[in-house]
Write a protein that holds these residues in place. Structure first.
Motif, PDB file in Angstrom:
ATOM      1  N   LEU A 193      23.607   1.304   1.610  1.00 23.35           N
ATOM      2  CA  LEU A 193      22.773   2.222   0.851  1.00 23.35           C
ATOM      3  C   LEU A 193      22.311   1.677  -0.501  1.00 23.35           C
ATOM      4  CD1 LEU A 193      21.531   5.067   0.431  1.00 23.35           C
ATOM      5  CD2 LEU A 193      23.744   5.756  -0.511  1.00 23.35           C
ATOM      6  N   PRO A 194      23.181   1.062  -1.322  1.00 23.63           N
ATOM      7  CA  PRO A 194      22.722   0.652  -2.649  1.00 23.63           C
ATOM      8  C   PRO A 194      21.536  -0.307  -2.649  1.00 23.63           C
ATOM      9  CG  PRO A 194      25.116   0.635  -2.558  1.00 23.63           C
ATOM     10  CD  PRO A 194      24.633   0.849  -1.151  1.00 23.63           C
ATOM     11  N   GLN A 195      21.278  -0.986  -1.534  1.00 26.82           N
ATOM     12  CA  GLN A 195      20.172  -1.945  -1.481  1.00 26.82           C
ATOM     13  C   GLN A 195      18.849  -1.304  -1.064  1.00 26.82           C
ATOM     14  OE1 GLN A 195      21.191  -5.337   0.985  1.00 26.82           O
ATOM     15  NE2 GLN A 195      23.267  -5.409   0.189  1.00 26.82           N
ATOM     16  N   VAL A 196      18.887  -0.067  -0.580  1.00 27.18           N
ATOM     17  CA  VAL A 196      17.698   0.523   0.031  1.00 27.18           C
ATOM     18  C   VAL A 196      16.613   0.801  -1.006  1.00 27.18           C
ATOM     19  CG1 VAL A 196      16.812   2.415   1.437  1.00 27.18           C
ATOM     20  CG2 VAL A 196      19.093   1.512   1.872  1.00 27.18           C
ATOM     21  N   THR A 197      16.979   1.301  -2.174  1.00 26.04           N
ATOM     22  CA  THR A 197      15.983   1.650  -3.190  1.00 26.04           C
ATOM     23  C   THR A 197      15.156   0.438  -3.595  1.00 26.04           C
ATOM     24  OG1 THR A 197      17.471   3.370  -4.013  1.00 26.04           O
ATOM     25  CG2 THR A 197      15.642   2.735  -5.430  1.00 26.04           C
ATOM     26  N   GLU A 198      15.822  -0.645  -3.920  1.00 22.01           N
ATOM     27  CA  GLU A 198      15.095  -1.859  -4.317  1.00 22.01           C
ATOM     28  C   GLU A 198      14.262  -2.397  -3.154  1.00 22.01           C
ATOM     29  OE1 GLU A 198      15.889  -6.272  -6.323  1.00 22.01           O
ATOM     30  OE2 GLU A 198      17.585  -5.029  -5.702  1.00 22.01           O
ATOM     31  N   SER A 199      14.804  -2.324  -1.944  1.00 20.12           N
ATOM     32  CA  SER A 199      14.072  -2.826  -0.784  1.00 20.12           C
ATOM     33  C   SER A 199      12.807  -2.021  -0.526  1.00 20.12           C
ATOM     34  CB  SER A 199      14.974  -2.810   0.453  1.00 20.12           C
ATOM     35  OG  SER A 199      16.064  -3.694   0.288  1.00 20.12           O
ATOM     36  N   MET A 200      12.864  -0.709  -0.744  1.00 21.96           N
ATOM     37  CA  MET A 200      11.663   0.109  -0.604  1.00 21.96           C
ATOM     38  C   MET A 200      10.667  -0.192  -1.714  1.00 21.96           C
ATOM     39  SD  MET A 200      11.305   2.153   2.027  1.00 21.96           S
ATOM     40  CE  MET A 200      10.173   3.449   1.452  1.00 21.96           C
ATOM     41  N   SER A 201      11.161  -0.338  -2.938  1.00 24.80           N
ATOM     42  CA  SER A 201      10.253  -0.552  -4.065  1.00 24.80           C
ATOM     43  C   SER A 201       9.539  -1.899  -3.965  1.00 24.80           C
ATOM     44  CB  SER A 201      11.017  -0.466  -5.389  1.00 24.80           C
ATOM     45  OG  SER A 201      11.922  -1.544  -5.535  1.00 24.80           O
ATOM     46  N   LYS A 202      10.179  -2.876  -3.346  1.00 24.41           N
ATOM     47  CA  LYS A 202       9.584  -4.213  -3.219  1.00 24.41           C
ATOM     48  C   LYS A 202       8.881  -4.435  -1.888  1.00 24.41           C
ATOM     49  CE  LYS A 202      12.699  -6.564  -6.440  1.00 24.41           C
ATOM     50  NZ  LYS A 202      13.696  -7.671  -6.618  1.00 24.41           N
ATOM     51  N   GLY A 203       8.896  -3.422  -1.016  1.00 19.80           N
ATOM     52  CA  GLY A 203       8.224  -3.567   0.264  1.00 19.80           C
ATOM     53  C   GLY A 203       8.966  -4.417   1.270  1.00 19.80           C
ATOM     54  N   VAL A 204      10.253  -4.649   1.018  1.00 20.17           N
ATOM     55  CA  VAL A 204      11.063  -5.406   1.979  1.00 20.17           C
ATOM     56  C   VAL A 204      11.201  -4.618   3.275  1.00 20.17           C
ATOM     57  CG1 VAL A 204      13.364  -6.384   2.419  1.00 20.17           C
ATOM     58  CG2 VAL A 204      12.296  -6.619   0.159  1.00 20.17           C
ATOM     59  N   ILE A 205      11.268  -3.287   3.156  1.00 21.73           N
ATOM     60  CA  ILE A 205      11.324  -2.409   4.317  1.00 21.73           C
ATOM     61  C   ILE A 205      10.210  -1.369   4.193  1.00 21.73           C
ATOM     62  CG2 ILE A 205      13.766  -2.705   4.838  1.00 21.73           C
ATOM     63  CD1 ILE A 205      14.317  -0.125   3.283  1.00 21.73           C
ATOM     64  N   ASP A 206       9.798  -0.825   5.335  1.00 26.01           N
ATOM     65  CA  ASP A 206       8.761   0.201   5.361  1.00 26.01           C
ATOM     66  C   ASP A 206       9.342   1.608   5.409  1.00 26.01           C
ATOM     67  OD1 ASP A 206       6.626  -1.778   5.623  1.00 26.01           O
ATOM     68  OD2 ASP A 206       7.364  -2.057   7.674  1.00 26.01           O
ATOM     69  N   VAL A 209      16.399   5.294   7.838  1.00 25.02           N
ATOM     70  CA  VAL A 209      17.001   6.530   8.340  1.00 25.02           C
ATOM     71  C   VAL A 209      18.150   6.898   7.413  1.00 25.02           C
ATOM     72  CG1 VAL A 209      16.312   6.259  10.753  1.00 25.02           C
ATOM     73  CG2 VAL A 209      18.446   5.227   9.991  1.00 25.02           C
ATOM     74  N   LEU A 210      18.162   8.169   7.004  1.00 25.94           N
ATOM     75  CA  LEU A 210      19.197   8.673   6.103  1.00 25.94           C
ATOM     76  C   LEU A 210      19.271  10.187   6.237  1.00 25.94           C
ATOM     77  CD1 LEU A 210      18.894   6.841   2.634  1.00 25.94           C
ATOM     78  CD2 LEU A 210      20.854   6.803   4.180  1.00 25.94           C
ATOM     79  N   PRO A 211      20.406  10.774   5.901  1.00 25.85           N
ATOM     80  CA  PRO A 211      20.469  12.227   5.736  1.00 25.85           C
ATOM     81  C   PRO A 211      19.876  12.597   4.384  1.00 25.85           C
ATOM     82  CG  PRO A 211      22.573  11.278   5.176  1.00 25.85           C
ATOM     83  CD  PRO A 211      21.708  10.144   5.647  1.00 25.85           C
ATOM     84  N   TRP A 212      19.619  13.896   4.189  1.00 24.93           N
ATOM     85  CA  TRP A 212      18.965  14.307   2.953  1.00 24.93           C
ATOM     86  C   TRP A 212      19.830  14.085   1.718  1.00 24.93           C
ATOM     87  CZ3 TRP A 212      14.174  14.479   2.214  1.00 24.93           C
ATOM     88  CH2 TRP A 212      13.291  14.876   3.222  1.00 24.93           C
ATOM     89  N   GLU A 213      21.110  14.327   1.815  1.00 22.44           N
ATOM     90  CA  GLU A 213      21.942  14.376   0.613  1.00 22.44           C
ATOM     91  C   GLU A 213      21.889  13.118  -0.227  1.00 22.44           C
ATOM     92  OE1 GLU A 213      24.862  13.783  -2.161  1.00 22.44           O
ATOM     93  OE2 GLU A 213      25.008  12.728  -0.260  1.00 22.44           O
ATOM     94  N   VAL A 214      21.867  11.956   0.420  1.00 25.86           N
ATOM     95  CA  VAL A 214      21.992  10.714  -0.342  1.00 25.86           C
ATOM     96  C   VAL A 214      20.673  10.248  -0.942  1.00 25.86           C
ATOM     97  CG1 VAL A 214      23.963   9.946   1.021  1.00 25.86           C
ATOM     98  CG2 VAL A 214      21.668   9.241   1.694  1.00 25.86           C
ATOM     99  N   ILE A 215      19.570  10.892  -0.600  1.00 25.88           N
ATOM    100  CA  ILE A 215      18.261  10.403  -1.047  1.00 25.88           C
ATOM    101  C   ILE A 215      18.018  10.626  -2.540  1.00 25.88           C
ATOM    102  CG2 ILE A 215      15.769  10.778  -0.760  1.00 25.88           C
ATOM    103  CD1 ILE A 215      16.281  10.984   2.244  1.00 25.88           C
ATOM    104  N   PRO A 216      18.199  11.846  -3.097  1.00 31.34           N
ATOM    105  CA  PRO A 216      17.936  12.021  -4.528  1.00 31.34           C
ATOM    106  C   PRO A 216      18.807  11.183  -5.459  1.00 31.34           C
ATOM    107  CG  PRO A 216      17.903  14.138  -3.409  1.00 31.34           C
ATOM    108  CD  PRO A 216      18.427  13.140  -2.425  1.00 31.34           C
ATOM    109  N   PRO A 217      20.129  11.023  -5.205  1.00 32.95           N
ATOM    110  CA  PRO A 217      20.922  10.245  -6.159  1.00 32.95           C
ATOM    111  C   PRO A 217      20.448   8.807  -6.348  1.00 32.95           C
ATOM    112  CG  PRO A 217      22.367  11.508  -4.724  1.00 32.95           C
ATOM    113  CD  PRO A 217      20.985  11.632  -4.165  1.00 32.95           C
ATOM    114  N   VAL A 218      19.823   8.229  -5.304  1.00 30.93           N
ATOM    115  CA  VAL A 218      19.320   6.854  -5.450  1.00 30.93           C
ATOM    116  C   VAL A 218      17.802   6.832  -5.590  1.00 30.93           C
ATOM    117  CG1 VAL A 218      21.274   5.771  -4.297  1.00 30.93           C
ATOM    118  CG2 VAL A 218      19.358   6.571  -2.910  1.00 30.93           C
ATOM    119  N   LYS A 219      17.226   8.029  -5.847  1.00 29.61           N
ATOM    120  CA  LYS A 219      15.808   8.197  -6.183  1.00 29.61           C
ATOM    121  C   LYS A 219      14.845   7.732  -5.081  1.00 29.61           C
ATOM    122  CE  LYS A 219      16.752   7.927 -11.148  1.00 29.61           C
ATOM    123  NZ  LYS A 219      16.812   9.383 -11.263  1.00 29.61           N
TER     124      LYS A 219
END
Length: 345
Positions: A193-206, A209-219
């Motif tokens: 999980l901790p790598q997902v935010t940066e990967s999305m911001s840099k376009g590493v991933i498009d 899959v995640l549940p709702w709860e963990v999405i806001p804390p990592v923005k």
């Protein structure tokens, strides 16, 4: 008693009390508790802090926690399990699936379309591990097993049908969720999980899959435009298994009365509570994405039938793989489904 003798007796008693004080203080146990979430996350605020307060109260403050969120003890999320085994941490909260192949027994709950509620499935996982997971978790003292609330699809383009996955680089947390995404036609990318935010911001991933709860804390709701949810009448697309586990020697070295405190605050009911907290967290976490103006769609049952067909082989393959490892894969799959049905009422 002669005066000199009485004075000597009092002095001896005082010295004994002084010497005993460090021994009494030595019975206070500070547990190092480590996880990968930020300190603002529900897991830290709504579970670990109250749990630590509870064991402190019930032990007359002889059991205390020192919390290390966001991998503050060093290492990476996949190393948390080994940190608990080695005693770097006394208690960890992590996903067995972050170390593929190490805990094969509990993977069954991460097959697609298994879970309907985190609370029911968490109860099922605890019971199941008592039957099938003792060997896998023999180096640890498990305190709880649970799953997260229903997992959905989030990304930078809408997903409405199976063909929409083609060409998408999608993050998944575990081996079987990677296989699920590959079966859908996406290119799976495994990462904690901790790598997902940066990967999305840099376009590493498009997407991911995640549940709702963990999405806001990592923005992640701020970096994601589209969210595809599945028909609520159907089982969840996926879930993932977590464990809160303790260093075995640390537990066994506790005095009996402190073991009793740990035992009273672990097990089936603790597991169910964790699942319930995650179920209840979904709606307010989802609202953050709504407030951000993100777009939502629901995959209807008719389309999900195609998704089921695409992933049916995963269960067959898993059973065969378990058989090759010396497990009764079919019995494990049947047991997992039956336990979920038992508690999903």
């Amino acid at each position: 008693m002669p005066r000199k003798l009485a004075t000597a007796f009092i002095a001896t008693a005082a010295l004994a009390a002084t010497l005993a004080a460090p021994a009494a203080r030595a019975q206070e146990v500070v547990l190092k508790v480590a996880h990968f979430w930020p300190a603002t996350a529900l897991s830290h605020q709504k579970v670990l802090l109250p749990w630590c307060d509870k064991i402190a109260k019930e032990s007359n403050n002889r059991l205390k926690c020192q919390l290390y969120p966001a991998m503050q003890l060093g290492g990476t999320p996949p190393q948390l399990i080994q940190q608990a085994i080695d005693g770097v941490a006394d208690i960890v909260w992590t996903l067995p699936g972050y170390t593929p192949g190490r805990f094969p027994s509990v993977e069954v709950f991460e097959l697609p379309f298994m879970s309907r509620s985190a609370e029911a499935t968490s109860r099922a996982v605890w019971d199941y591990v008592q039957i099938y997971g003792q060997k896998d978790f023999g180096q640890l003292k498990p305190l709880a097993f649970h799953v997260h609330d229903n997992g959905y699809i989030h990304g930078n383009k809408p997903i409405e049908k199976l063909a929409d996955f083609r060409g998408m680089k999608m993050r998944a947390p575990t081996r079987l969720t990677n296989k699920m995404l590959a079966a859908f036609g996406a290119t799976p990318v495994a990462m904690p999980l901790p790598q997902v935010t940066e990967s999305m911001s840099k376009g590493v991933i498009d997407g991911y899959v995640l549940p709702w709860e963990v999405i806001p804390p990592v923005k992640l709701h701020e970096l994601t435009r589209y969210h595809a949810e599945t028909d609520p009448a159907e089982p969840a697309l996926y879930t993932a298994v977590f464990t809160i586990a303790m260093n075995k020697a640390r537990y066994e070295g506790l005095p009996p009365e402190l073991k009793q405190v740990i035992d009273a605050n672990s097990g089936a009911e603790f597991s169910a509570m964790l699942g319930r907290v995650w179920d209840e967290s979904a709606a307010p976490a989802r609202q953050k994405a709504v407030d951000h103006g993100n777009r939502f769609n629901t995959i209807p049952s008719a389309e999900l039938a195609n998704w089921r067909t695409a992933t049916d082989k995963l269960a067959v393959d898993w059973v065969a793989e378990m058989k090759g490892k010396g497990y009764d894969g079919q019995a494990m799959l049947d047991s997992a489904k039956e336990l979920i049905r038992k508690y999903d009422k």
